[in-house]
Design an enzyme around this catalytic site. Structure first.
Site, short mmCIF file in Angstrom:
data_model
loop_
_atom_site.label_atom_id
_atom_site.label_comp_id
_atom_site.label_asym_id
_atom_site.label_seq_id
_atom_site.Cartn_x
_atom_site.Cartn_y
_atom_site.Cartn_z
N ASP A 1 7.27 -13.02 -6.63
CA ASP A 1 7.30 -12.14 -5.76
C ASP A 1 6.58 -12.32 -4.37
OD1 ASP A 1 8.12 -9.59 -4.70
OD2 ASP A 1 7.19 -8.43 -6.37
N ASP B 1 6.05 -6.89 -15.72
CA ASP B 1 5.97 -6.98 -14.29
C ASP B 1 4.47 -6.87 -13.56
OD1 ASP B 1 6.66 -5.96 -11.16
OD2 ASP B 1 8.56 -6.67 -12.10
N CYS C 1 11.75 -13.02 -5.10
CA CYS C 1 11.81 -11.57 -4.58
C CYS C 1 10.86 -11.31 -3.54
CB CYS C 1 11.08 -10.69 -5.79
SG CYS C 1 11.34 -8.81 -5.52
N ARG D 1 16.38 -11.57 -5.20
CA ARG D 1 16.61 -10.15 -5.13
C ARG D 1 17.11 -10.07 -3.65
NH1 ARG D 1 13.11 -6.07 -7.02
NH2 ARG D 1 13.20 -5.12 -5.03
N ASP E 1 13.58 -2.45 -3.06
CA ASP E 1 13.35 -1.86 -4.73
C ASP E 1 14.28 -0.57 -4.74
OD1 ASP E 1 11.36 -3.51 -4.56
OD2 ASP E 1 10.01 -2.34 -5.18
C1 9PG Z 1 5.37 -4.96 -8.06
C2 9PG Z 1 6.51 -4.70 -7.28
C3 9PG Z 1 7.80 -5.16 -8.16
C4 9PG Z 1 9.23 -4.74 -7.23
C5 9PG Z 1 8.93 -5.58 -6.24
C6 9PG Z 1 7.60 -5.54 -5.34
O1 9PG Z 1 3.77 -2.19 -0.50
N1 9PG Z 1 4.98 -2.46 -0.44
O2 9PG Z 1 5.39 -2.62 0.65
C7 9PG Z 1 5.71 -3.15 -1.55
C8 9PG Z 1 7.06 -3.39 -1.39
C9 9PG Z 1 7.43 -3.69 -2.69
C10 9PG Z 1 6.98 -3.75 -3.86
C11 9PG Z 1 5.97 -3.59 -3.95
C12 9PG Z 1 5.07 -3.11 -2.95
O3 9PG Z 1 7.95 -4.33 -4.88
O4 9PG Z 1 10.26 -5.91 -5.40
O5 9PG Z 1 10.38 -4.89 -8.12
O6 9PG Z 1 7.74 -6.24 -8.85
O7 9PG Z 1 6.43 -5.58 -6.18
O8 9PG Z 1 4.07 -4.68 -7.32
#
Ligand code: 9PG
Length: 448
Positions: free
Chosen positions: A287, A184, A324, A339, A343
């Site tokens: 993502d 990841d 995602c 997805r 998370d």
């Molecule tokens: C890696 C992650 C993982 C995870 C994904 C995604 O800051 N935020 O709001 C935020 C939201 C979701 C997030 C990361 C940050 O998760 O869903 O499985 O891959 O990125 O950075």
């Protein structure tokens, strides 16, 4: 803020004591749930959460409900369910509902189609038959996707090639039926460079070959439409990024949004994806896709879909695409898996009670509410099983994941699993069910 106007769509008589509203949020991490009609749906805990967890620029009103392209009303037990929805993936109106006395007032800021379910159909059946006729349905989700190990929920950004190979060997020794080992966030020099960090990820081709020698596959996380402020891409090509679009903050700075009208930027992205696929990467978790559909001059759903189609064209059928943080209706017909919730995390309750925030419960509620999409639009990805000691409510998590038909994935280091965790991971990991498959029992009701 957007100056969008809401026009009345329908007024439905309903029983305020038993009526329910199903609300479908914009992207993977946005809440979706079935609520009592007399309540209110989830709201973002902060302005940043509106951008990264809900639909940017489209805040919901203080009371009632706002679905993004989909909202349904169950007026009374056993009566047909009324579905209000976008006619396709290209135009996604915000759809509001508000109970006033014994009447549900529905309004929208764009064109909405109305579907009436069969009498006696439950919410899952009603949404499922509507979803099957949505343009783009049936293209993906008909083939099983293999079980995945993902580095994020145990290693975060400390992932290395050695730790991925180590996890693969240790999973095999323990008899865990996992097929794809997915590195990841953390394998690149910086988000947006789309190339391995030399120190920690030396030779990616070597890692892919070592996994293949064990009969396993290499997967990678990649955010195709954004970059970190500190990335080489951002330094070298400042003109590839849009200063007028706000995708929120991450990686210690503002998230830079790729300008999808720049052919040079897209060509570079495609070249990198092709290079990674040639090294043996057969699975991409793409993502932060919401950033590619932010509304602005020349940006939005249409350029997002074109860019996704071009990625699909580049990867062909050589690699699977798991979307995602993805705008959901605009992704129908473009990805093998998606997805369908926020998370997961070792904590059970989300911060601020906000269902868009990482937690066991938010992932549980939202993925259950989107079960109808599985096998119709794509394979649902309900995020990883966490089964190691210290994870809150691990039994409850396992029981729910066991009845969902979607992809399965594990977020634990195999060596950190105790006897219970090993047994459950062994039992739950399997290829996704091909085609639609409803979970048992009615969709549970949620109070935000
Ligand atoms: C890696 C992650 C993982 C995870 C994904 C995604 O800051 N935020 O709001 C935020 C939201 C979701 C997030 C990361 C940050 O998760 O869903 O499985 O891959 O990125 O950075």
């Amino acid at each position: 803020m957007t100056g969008r106007e809401f026009a009345p769509v329908a007024v439905l008589d309903c029983d305020p004591r038993t009526a329910q509203v199903y609300e479908f949020g914009w992207q993977s991490w946005s809440p979706a749930a079935l609520y009592p009609a007399a309540s209110r749906s989830a709201r973002p805990m902060s302005r940043l959460a509106q951008v990264m967890g809900y639909r940017p620029g489209r805040p919901a009103p203080p009371e009632g409900f706002q679905g993004e392209g989909l909202l349904a009303v169950a007026r009374e037990d056993g009566e047909p369910i009324v579905i209000f929805a976008a006619g396709g993936p290209d135009q996604v109106p915000s759809i509001r509902a508000k109970l006033r006395g014994g009447r549900m007032e529905v309004s929208a800021d764009g064109e909405v189609q109305v579907h009436i379910s069969e009498k006696g159909a439950g919410m899952d059946q009603a949404l499922g038959s509507w979803a099957a006729s949505f343009p783009g349905a049936g293209l993906y989700g008909r083939e099983p996707l293999p079980a995945v190990w993902c580095s994020w929920y145990c290693l975060k950004d400390r992932v290395t090639a050695a730790s991925v190979l180590g996890a693969a060997r240790s999973a095999k020794r323990r008899g865990l039926p996992l097929q794809v080992f997915q590195a990841d966030d953390g394998w690149q020099r910086a988000t947006g460079d789309w190339w391995p960090d030399r120190e920690r990820f030396g030779d990616l081709g070597e890692l892919a070959r070592a996994l293949r020698a064990e009969g396993l596959e290499l997967g990678l996380w990649l955010a195709p439409f954004v970059a970190a402020e500190g990335s080489e891409s951002a330094r070298r090509h400042p003109d590839w990024y849009r200063s007028d679009l706000d995708a929120g903050r991450n990686w210690k700075g503002q998230i830079l949004v790729l300008d999808l009208s720049r052919e040079a930027a897209l060509a570079h992205l495609r070249g990198r994806l092709e290079g990674l696929a040639d090294l043996g990467v057969s699975y991409f978790k793409l993502d932060f896709l919401y950033a590619g559909a932010l509304e602005g001059e020349g940006s939005g759903i249409a350029p997002y879909r074109r860019a996704m189609e071009s990625i699909r064209g580049t990867l062909g059928t050589k690699a699977r695409i798991v979307a995602c943080g993805a705008p959901l209706l605009p992704t129908v017909g473009l990805a093998d898996a998606v997805r369908v919730g926020p998370d997961t995390a070792p904590n059970w309750e989300p911060q601020g009670g906000d269902l868009s925030q990482p937690s066991g419960r938010s992932a549980h509620v939202v993925c259950r509410a989107r079960a109808f999409a599985h096998g119709r639009w794509w394979a649902n990805d309900p995020d990883c099983l966490l089964a190691r000691p210290g994870v809150e409510n691990r039994g409850r998590r396992a029981r729910q994941l066991a009845v969902l038909a979607g992809m399965t994935s594990s977020g634990d280091l195999p060596e950190e699993l105790d006897r219970w965790g090993l047994a459950v991971t062994r039992r739950l990991m399997r290829p996704s069910v091909a085609g639609p498959s409803a979970p048992p029992g009615p969709m549970p009701e949620t109070r935000a």
